[in-house]
Enzyme design. Sequence first.
Site, PDB file in Angstrom:
ATOM      1  N   CYS A 193      43.078  40.727  35.719  1.00 40.14           N
ATOM      2  CA  CYS A 193      43.171  39.898  36.903  1.00 40.14           C
ATOM      3  C   CYS A 193      41.769  39.225  36.809  1.00 40.14           C
ATOM      4  O   CYS A 193      40.611  39.733  37.028  1.00 40.14           O
ATOM      5  CB  CYS A 193      43.293  40.825  38.073  1.00 40.14           C
ATOM      6  SG  CYS A 193      43.079  39.775  39.864  1.00 40.14           S
TER       7      CYS A 193
ATOM      8  N   CYS B 200      45.001  32.426  35.837  1.00 43.40           N
ATOM      9  CA  CYS B 200      45.633  33.809  36.567  1.00 43.40           C
ATOM     10  C   CYS B 200      46.577  34.581  35.784  1.00 43.40           C
ATOM     11  O   CYS B 200      47.481  33.679  35.277  1.00 43.40           O
ATOM     12  CB  CYS B 200      46.070  33.069  38.027  1.00 43.40           C
ATOM     13  SG  CYS B 200      47.110  34.548  39.016  1.00 43.40           S
TER      14      CYS B 200
HETATM   15  N1  DGL Z   1      46.744  37.838  38.928  1.00 38.98           N
HETATM   16  C1  DGL Z   1      45.529  37.428  39.460  1.00 38.98           C
HETATM   17  C2  DGL Z   1      44.240  36.897  38.733  1.00 38.98           C
HETATM   18  O1  DGL Z   1      44.499  36.777  37.550  1.00 38.98           O
HETATM   19  C3  DGL Z   1      45.235  37.354  40.784  1.00 38.98           C
HETATM   20  C4  DGL Z   1      46.363  36.899  41.933  1.00 38.98           C
HETATM   21  C5  DGL Z   1      46.210  36.859  43.102  1.00 38.98           C
HETATM   22  O2  DGL Z   1      46.621  38.215  43.630  1.00 38.98           O
HETATM   23  O3  DGL Z   1      45.810  36.085  44.031  1.00 38.98           O
HETATM   24  O4  DGL Z   1      43.642  36.134  39.145  1.00 38.98           O
END
Ligand code: DGL
Length: 282
Positions: free
Chosen positions: A81, A196
């Site tokens: 993430c 993301c």
């Molecule tokens: N999947 C996440 C990222 O790589 C975060 C998404 C979120 O929860 O806002 O930033």
Amino acid sequence: MVLTKNNAINQQAVGVMDSGVGGISVLKHIHALLPFEDLIYFADSKYAPYGSKTPEEITARCMAIADFLIEKNVKALVVACNTATAAAIDALRDNYAPPDFNFIIIGMEPALKPAAEASANGIIGVLATVGTLKSAQFAALLESYGRNVKVVTQGCEGLVECIERGKLDAPNTKALIRQYIAPLLAEGADTIVLGCTHYPFVAHIIREVVGLESNFKPISLIDTGLAVAKQLKRQLLEKGLLSIGMQPASIQFYSNSTNQQAGAVVEQLWGMPADVVLIDTV
Ligand code: DGL
């Protein structure tokens, strides 16, 4: 949580976490590159999206999940993430991976460096959460790799929620993508960073929109999942923690989602039947 020094116990699993199901895009690369590693994935879907939370809130969530995974005896934690890495990676390293411990923590950040190298016209678009884009880590990335290129950033509010519900091809998802891609194309970006881990699941729509809106000029999408898997492999090798591969790897998913469809969404994104445990204690 008290950590003890471990000595190259290479049958332990690798823990992978995200605010929700997005990190499954990274998990796929890890499983493809390291097919003998047991993997435990934690989707913090009850608290998604992280993009609109404060760094302190995100750090508290990451600590709770790290405790849960360490309780499961993982030898490494992959923060799959970008938003959580920006907010919490330093605190995670301080707490769980002091220098004399053989515990691995891998984070991830938008792939500005490879994008700057790949771009022919020097104009790069970055799609990410608002949290990632306003983080100090992203400012440092821009400072290091954004000097000789033009970087156009776009926060994608609402997109993670569509993907969390498994609505990859829904009209609303496509409309959001069209809205978020337009400014990048208007600036002439020839390379788009998927900043993301949720976004690779809608890469097919991004390609469709980009193709249509750019009159089919070639535009590359850059995702960091494979680089993260390679980094994990390097560190497991270095620390003598790579699994020996005596039996097929087990892949276990945990989610604290309150959505009854959560298991089905995990299977949809993983692309095959998955062992999903819904828990409400983390
Ligand atoms: N999947 C996440 C990222 O790589 C975060 C998404 C979120 O929860 O806002 O930033």
